[in-house]
Motif scaffolding. Structure first.
Motif, PDB file in Angstrom:
ATOM      1  N   THR A   1       2.091   4.853   0.579  1.00 59.76           N
ATOM      2  CA  THR A   1       2.034   5.627   1.745  1.00 59.76           C
ATOM      3  C   THR A   1       1.450   7.170   1.376  1.00 59.76           C
ATOM      4  O   THR A   1       1.025   7.829   2.296  1.00 59.76           O
ATOM      5  CB  THR A   1       3.055   5.868   2.613  1.00 59.76           C
ATOM      6  N   HIS A   2       1.079   7.456  -0.063  1.00 60.51           N
ATOM      7  CA  HIS A   2       0.847   8.516  -0.353  1.00 60.51           C
ATOM      8  C   HIS A   2      -0.712   8.623  -0.152  1.00 60.51           C
ATOM      9  O   HIS A   2      -1.333   9.077   0.590  1.00 60.51           O
ATOM     10  CB  HIS A   2       1.381   8.929  -1.809  1.00 60.51           C
ATOM     11  N   ARG A   3      -1.269   8.008  -1.321  1.00 64.48           N
ATOM     12  CA  ARG A   3      -2.881   7.862  -1.271  1.00 64.48           C
ATOM     13  C   ARG A   3      -3.422   6.538  -1.300  1.00 64.48           C
ATOM     14  O   ARG A   3      -4.670   6.337  -1.355  1.00 64.48           O
ATOM     15  CB  ARG A   3      -3.352   8.835  -2.311  1.00 64.48           C
ATOM     16  N   GLY A   4      -2.556   5.456  -0.671  1.00 62.26           N
ATOM     17  CA  GLY A   4      -3.028   4.243  -0.528  1.00 62.26           C
ATOM     18  C   GLY A   4      -3.241   3.351  -1.684  1.00 62.26           C
ATOM     19  O   GLY A   4      -3.598   2.265  -1.218  1.00 62.26           O
ATOM     20  N   ASN A   5      -2.771   3.512  -2.617  1.00 63.78           N
ATOM     21  CA  ASN A   5      -2.661   2.416  -3.777  1.00 63.78           C
ATOM     22  C   ASN A   5      -2.021   1.138  -3.551  1.00 63.78           C
ATOM     23  O   ASN A   5      -1.185   1.296  -2.948  1.00 63.78           O
ATOM     24  CB  ASN A   5      -2.523   2.954  -5.115  1.00 63.78           C
TER      25      ASN A   5
ATOM     26  N   TRP B   1       5.265   7.426  -6.837  1.00 68.26           N
ATOM     27  CA  TRP B   1       6.251   7.356  -5.570  1.00 68.26           C
ATOM     28  C   TRP B   1       7.028   5.756  -5.857  1.00 68.26           C
ATOM     29  O   TRP B   1       6.389   4.753  -6.317  1.00 68.26           O
ATOM     30  CB  TRP B   1       5.581   7.357  -4.192  1.00 68.26           C
TER      31      TRP B   1
ATOM     32  N   HIS C   1       7.930   8.120   5.397  1.00 69.32           N
ATOM     33  CA  HIS C   1       6.908   7.307   4.517  1.00 69.32           C
ATOM     34  C   HIS C   1       7.064   6.407   3.768  1.00 69.32           C
ATOM     35  O   HIS C   1       6.801   5.905   2.638  1.00 69.32           O
ATOM     36  CB  HIS C   1       6.369   8.602   3.528  1.00 69.32           C
TER      37      HIS C   1
ATOM     38  N   TYR D   1       4.704   0.285   5.051  1.00 66.87           N
ATOM     39  CA  TYR D   1       4.520  -0.319   6.525  1.00 66.87           C
ATOM     40  C   TYR D   1       5.080  -1.351   6.589  1.00 66.87           C
ATOM     41  O   TYR D   1       4.906  -2.413   5.871  1.00 66.87           O
ATOM     42  CB  TYR D   1       3.202  -0.271   6.653  1.00 66.87           C
TER      43      TYR D   1
ATOM     44  N   ARG E   1       0.857  -1.177   0.057  1.00 70.49           N
ATOM     45  CA  ARG E   1      -0.094   0.230   0.029  1.00 70.49           C
ATOM     46  C   ARG E   1       0.989   1.258   0.102  1.00 70.49           C
ATOM     47  O   ARG E   1       1.821   1.363   0.940  1.00 70.49           O
ATOM     48  CB  ARG E   1      -0.906  -0.087   1.334  1.00 70.49           C
TER      49      ARG E   1
END
Ligand code: FES
Ligand code: FES
Ligand code: FES
Ligand SMILES: [Fe+3]
Ligand SMILES: [Fe+3]
Ligand SMILES: [Fe+3]
Lengths: 160, 435, 435, 435, 160, 160
Positions: free
Chosen positions: C87-91, C111, C137, C140, C85
């Motif tokens: 960390t910018h907008r979740g893609n 990214w 960022h 995870y 995932r």
């Protein structure tokens, strides 16, 4: 074999096309007077004098089936008309008594309604009996063995 | 949240009014769950006909609400309704729609049950605790099963009204259906239409006694009929409702109702034989009438023929009309399975039974000239309720008119009143509001 | 309603009894959500084997519970489990099942992350606030990842028991699986059966150590085997359970368990080589044994061959048996993905590894002679629970019998006790009831 | 639980922060329901363009949120938005996507409504209570419908800001779109792309003014363009953002925003005609320019051409850009329908309108070189949010930079700031937190 | 070309029909002794000595596969039997070494179970190798490339 | 008839195969310079000068469509590539002006994406116009009438 394989195939494709494109009067014109249009219920082979069919139309009732859609404007299942497209495949052809040509084929028909999100799929095997008629054929008998004829199904208002 | 809490949050009286109901009763999944509890898993529910399991070991699977059931004929000839669930670890026991089997063996660990539901065989019984008793682990028997003229009803409530009490005057409607058979018996094992409709189950129940929809939903049939009558130079029926106006919409209590066509038939002179006379050879008609007269006597036979079959809904899920037994099974708040089975007359000439089949196929079933449109219209009924800015469904036709009592003392209004549906909703409100 | 509230409403002790569990634990979506929180997103969960990512930059995608993950081999040769995932907008970052990639670039805004999960490139970095630090960022990283003989386990809890503590005596079962390889190493990169089963994940976990189901669920195999043995004039096994009765059902703690076949094998004299000896040329057998003896010494090699692989479930989702590593991923309350991967012996003759593949295909996978029936029986297991009038699932086989301690001090009962499942449920209850 | 209770449980301010939003706002079904209530069934929502119903009796069906609607042109030439739901028992009235019909007749019981929504015919009106008034049972008219240059907006709230107030400076963006037509009018009845995307509707709304994604999501187009420019020996654009850096990201209030390309166009000298000049015969270009000058005067015409169409999102669901009107309809928390319709210039030479169609097909629609990738990227956006261990979605690009005011007094930042999305979320928070 | 196109097609249709109608003993009789019935796993082309297959049956194992269904009554996946119907299409025919005829075709097989609401669809491409045999053919090799062989799938107990 | 039915069919199967197997450069090479690849939107028959199409590619744009996938590595809808398999059936063949051969056929294309649980099905009818070319054909025109071209659909990035 006594039949012209290509002509038989093209007849089946034409029948499919007329039904798919809802040219129902033309489709009905393919049928001969002694028509039997049969879609058994629950099983593929039943005794229609003791068991229920989904469709068991002679020529007169078949005419009504078509007229209901083409003439009344109140066959709600087909107002607006479904979009249809079917694949006919695995054609096997046999000579049949009385000069008829018998064919078996498998089909996969997709029906899409304007007011439904997802299409309905009608799948099964068909027996046709064709009567040679002036260089072409007349349809004398069509038996459609729906794979889901014993499953909970939606309405069947297109010509399967 | 458990059922009790959930249910107590819903104020049904605010949703079901005498003249209208709120769209939410058809669309709210919590209400659907609540109905399972308070109606489907408590009240008398139609599950089948005993002619489906005529012989010892015959079975038929199905659903009581959402619970899988097994209807069996035991060696004692008794019909039982069992839950189709192994008591060991819960597997469905029997997969086929119907068949004959002296015993049922679970495909998971092989526990075997008799067709009466008794646990007969436990593989390696010796590994279970000594206090494990096979008697405690038979298939769950639906505690109350009663039949009326072969119609099987089941109730998951251990106590309650008898079936006879429950049916009340609706029993006579079942009589009318069966009495038309020259043996007094009908058989429901000649195939069944299995259909799924995209609406809440109560839309089916309502529609089944809604004569108002015939003109439009089935307008194509009216159109074709008129076309033929015009060609045949027959006199058209009276304008407006035609002969329909003579029909009685009756409230039979307990949510049951019917459209009583006898007043209409008396006027039009229609009789049961007349309905198919064109197709049936004279000799078969004669044999049929003879049978009927032999069974009932001449006067009663004539009455039976004149009155014809009833058109009746027995709440919540049985609909009996013409040659069919119909029932519904709720699947989810927006889906319902319906089953329509033609019944044949035991002992009648083949030609008559064949005519019953052919008539069934013409009108009903997924490709029938009537039912196919009902199926579409039910879907539109549910779809429209997404327009939630409009909250109410009207049920007020004829509500201002006096309610009469017919010769049997049954409350009725002239046909085309929504009395029938209102009687369903009144009963529904009672069931859903009871503690 | 948030998770804590929802969970506090469920009284698990009322649903999980020593000898039975309530059907609701398999069917309630709220319980499923709760399990994600308390088991899948907290405990040690099996996610893969390091042979799937042997080289720098290798990756394999998958799921930890419902969360998409990326297992990577970093430039430091370390195996990491990262959330797939951006960390910018979740893609989701990576779509393929597996591959080799030095970096991962998000298809939304580009990214770029290293295969260790560090955020390397941010398009137009200068547009972000000055206090934006790439170090904050990265992808995870699942906080705890440990391996045991190449088996990768991951836990989303930042602290807790070590993997070694968690596995306890079950580690020895993994040893038995790997020690059969003449190099001491197995590889799990020879394809995998991906299957979806129509039941709750716990039905899979239970079934995996349920020897009781073999006779019936896999009755077709027993039937065919008997048929062949009869034809071959072989003496049939002892009546009843046959040799199965010698197996030990063991409770390994922490929800782990096994069916210990060593007592049985000692009696029947079966050895690992004997299981396939018919198919394998003498020379390959010899080479295999030589390798084993070289690695372990003759005595230990013989012990390994006699004991064979373990048949063990490591709670909640790993099942190791014969030539396979199997694991499950929960999809929803009524659906589970299962993955069955054959493992080959690194360094063994081809003929032996081919035999492992062919054996796998015969029994397991979607078309395997055993697993296909399990898949069907699992679906029936879930379907039957719709019959909610019966509330309990029995888990009481052998519960009355004494629990012994075997030579390793492990509690056991003779096979065909449901001790294994009871040990799962005891642990489950602990996890679900902890604050 | 009713809407008010449910909504009061959600603390939106904790989920929507100035620089980031919580993944839950995209994935929680309760929030989706709440949005229906507070946004879709209250605010001004785009539903269509009047050129879709040019003549008396024309209609087009669609959805306002999840409610089925019927847009009609009455005999008074007024455009109405009606709920597509019979007031009798709730059926959808009209099934077709569009057509012309003087009246609508319900297929259930035949109630007939005029194209203005008045109940005209009730079959057997006499059976209804005397106080039943047809006037009370017309189709539900969406209480507020206003048009701006043919763009139809509807609001289910009986009172509230006028459309003009709601649009504010965004109205000028619609002007720019229409003013490019030599008649000042565009037509939106040349077909429409109907698409379903696998994400929450707000991901669509955000993306529509997200210039940051162009480089990567649409990287294939950049790649191909560079490839061709390289072959054509054209000078490449400035490195980095190219000319994109000149674009203004503007906050138009009420959740509306745009990417104002005028500063960029002024620098690059691009004009509207230049964009297609290669394909269009000289004569058609001349005719087009003549028309424009005749309508607006030479100076204004030149300004219009230089400025080109706007690229603007009008909250919550309209996106107007290049030759297209686009809008979205929320289906469920994880699914959205989007409709992209090319508009032609009324009165322009065919060649120009054909070029508009061909350009549309190249980039947009399900097979367009740009939109197809957006559709995939949206799905990845939603999928990634399953990784719930990471809770936040970043929206902080450029947040540290000063917000300027352009010549129209509108707050802006240089392009590639996420100001546009932040302005959506600020407005969203207001709407969702209001009492 | 050395093959009779019509005969080849009819053989493929017959094979499809016998499998669809669960006439498994007849279907099995189509196979030659050196049979290989192969359904690769995960990819279309794999090395079966290093990679897993879904099915990799020689004649002996294939006999077991059939017997399990036809003789034991305990192959629960096929108790009761599935209803099956497949379309075979896009038939391309080539000469193959050793006198074999090689065909490629696409199929769409629908499987309906009595205890399931929805059908399962098996879709893919098949390579057949036929050995001419007394005016007819024997099936020597069948490789089925399922489109979903790398997706989570349900059990596959019909003859695909 | 002026056409060789078998050759025409095999051309259609080859075209299907190249598209299915994503051999897009080979597929593109089937096309002639005056190519029109047309997928109408909303209806089967529209005036493309006044109504929107889903695809209306001349040879140049078709080249771009293919290059986007094969050359850029950034056509996300096809990264990773879809798995595809289509059945082409009901082939009807006609002579067409200028020596072209016109065919109509029905298709059922299944598309499976690695990051999607369920396949997408593309169903419809195709008109091909083939130009005889050195013993083989070139594809001059292909019009695809998708049954769902007026329904909410997902992206269409494979060659239908
Ligand atoms: S579940 Fe039926 S025997 Fe175990
Ligand atoms: S979401 Fe990944 S770069 Fe923006
Ligand atoms: S629901 Fe429309 S007329 Fe009754
Ligand atoms: Fe009706
Ligand atoms: Fe098993
Ligand atoms: Fe985009």
């Amino acid at each position: 074999m006594a039949f012209d394989r290509y002509a038989v195939e093209q007849f089946l494709y034409r029948e499919a096309r007329l039904a798919d494109e809802q040219r129902l009067d033309d489709w009905f014109a393919l049928w001969d007077e002694d028509a039997l249009y049969w879609v058994p219920c629950n099983e593929y082979d039943i005794d229609p004098t003791r068991q229920l069919s989904i469709i068991y139309d002679d020529h007169a009732r078949l005419r009504l089936r078509v007229a209901r859609i083409t003439e009344t404007g109140m066959a709600w299942t087909q107002e607006p008309r479904s979009r249809l497209r079917r694949l006919v495949s695995n054609i096997e052809i046999y000579d049949h008594p009385d000069g008829l040509v018998q064919t078996f084929s498998n089909f996969h028909l997709t029906e899409l309604r304007v007011n439904r999100r997802d299409p309905v799929e009608w799948i099964g095997r068909t027996e046709h009996r064709l009567r040679p008629h002036g260089g072409d054929f007349k349809l004398a008998y069509k038996k459609v063995m729906l794979i889901n004829n014993d499953h909970e199904m939606t309405q069947l208002s297109c010509m399967v | 949240m458990d059922m009790a809490t959930r249910s107590s949050l819903i104020d049904y009286a605010a949703l079901v009014k005498p003249d209208r109901v709120h769209a939410r009763v058809y669309t709210d999944p919590d209400i659907f769950e609540d109905e399972l509890e308070r109606i489907w898993y408590r009240e008398w529910v139609f599950v089948g006909h005993e002619s489906e399991v005529p012989n010892v070991g015959d079975y038929r699977t199905g659903h009581l609400g959402k619970q899988p059931i097994l209807i069996t004929r035991g060696r004692d000839m008794q019909v039982r309704v069992l839950l189709n669930r192994c008591t060991h670890r819960g597997n469905t026991l029997c997969q086929a729609r119907s068949g004959n089997a002296p015993t049922f063996t679970c495909s998971y660990h092989g526990w075997t049950y008799s067709c009466e539901g008794d646990l007969q065989g436990v593989l390696f019984r010796e590994d279970f605790p000594p206090d494990f008793r096979r008697e405690d682990h038979g298939l769950y028997r639906v505690p109350r099963v009663e039949m009326y003229r072969g119609f099987i009803f089941a109730s998951l409530a251990k106590t309650g009204k008898s079936l006879q009490e429950h049916l009340g005057p609706a029993a006579a409607n079942i009589d009318r259906f069966c009495d038309l058979s020259p043996s007094g018996e009908i058989t429901m094992n000649h195939g069944v239409y299995r259909m799924r409709i995209e609406c809440n189950w109560k839309m089916w129940t309502e529609n089944s006694v809604d004569s108002y929809h015939v003109y439009q939903t089935h307008g194509s049939n009216v159109y074709l009929a008129n076309m033929f009558e015009a060609k045949a130079d027959k006199p058209p029926p009276p304008p407006g409702k035609g002969y329909f106006g003579l029909i009685h919409a009756r409230d039979l209590g307990n949510g049951h109702s019917d459209l009583d066509m006898r007043p209409q038939r008396r006027v039009t002179g229609m009789t049961y034989t007349g309905e198919w006379s064109g197709d049936i050879p004279e000799s078969a008609q004669r044999a049929y009438l003879d049978g009927l007269e032999k069974l009932h006597g001449k006067a009663k036979a004539e009455q039976i023929l004149t009155e014809g079959p009833a058109h009746t809904v027995i709440f919540p899920n049985l609909f009996n009309m013409l040659q069919e037994i119909r029932w519904c099974v709720p699947v989810s708040v927006n889906e319902t399975y319906i089953y329509y089975a033609p019944c044949l007359f035991k002992g009648a000439p083949d030609e008559i039974n064949i005519a019953r089949l052919r008539r069934d196929e013409g009108a009903y079933g997924p490709a029938g000239f009537q039912l196919s449109d009902d199926i579409e219209v039910w879907a539109r009924n549910y779809q429209g309720l997404q327009a939630r800015e409009v909250e109410w469904i009207l049920m007020n036709r004829g509500i201002h008119q006096p309610v009469g009592r017919d010769e049997d003392g049954i409350p009725y209004q002239s046909d085309l009143s929504e009395l029938t549906m209102r009687s369903q909703w009144r009963h529904y409100l009672e069931l859903m509001s009871s503690p």
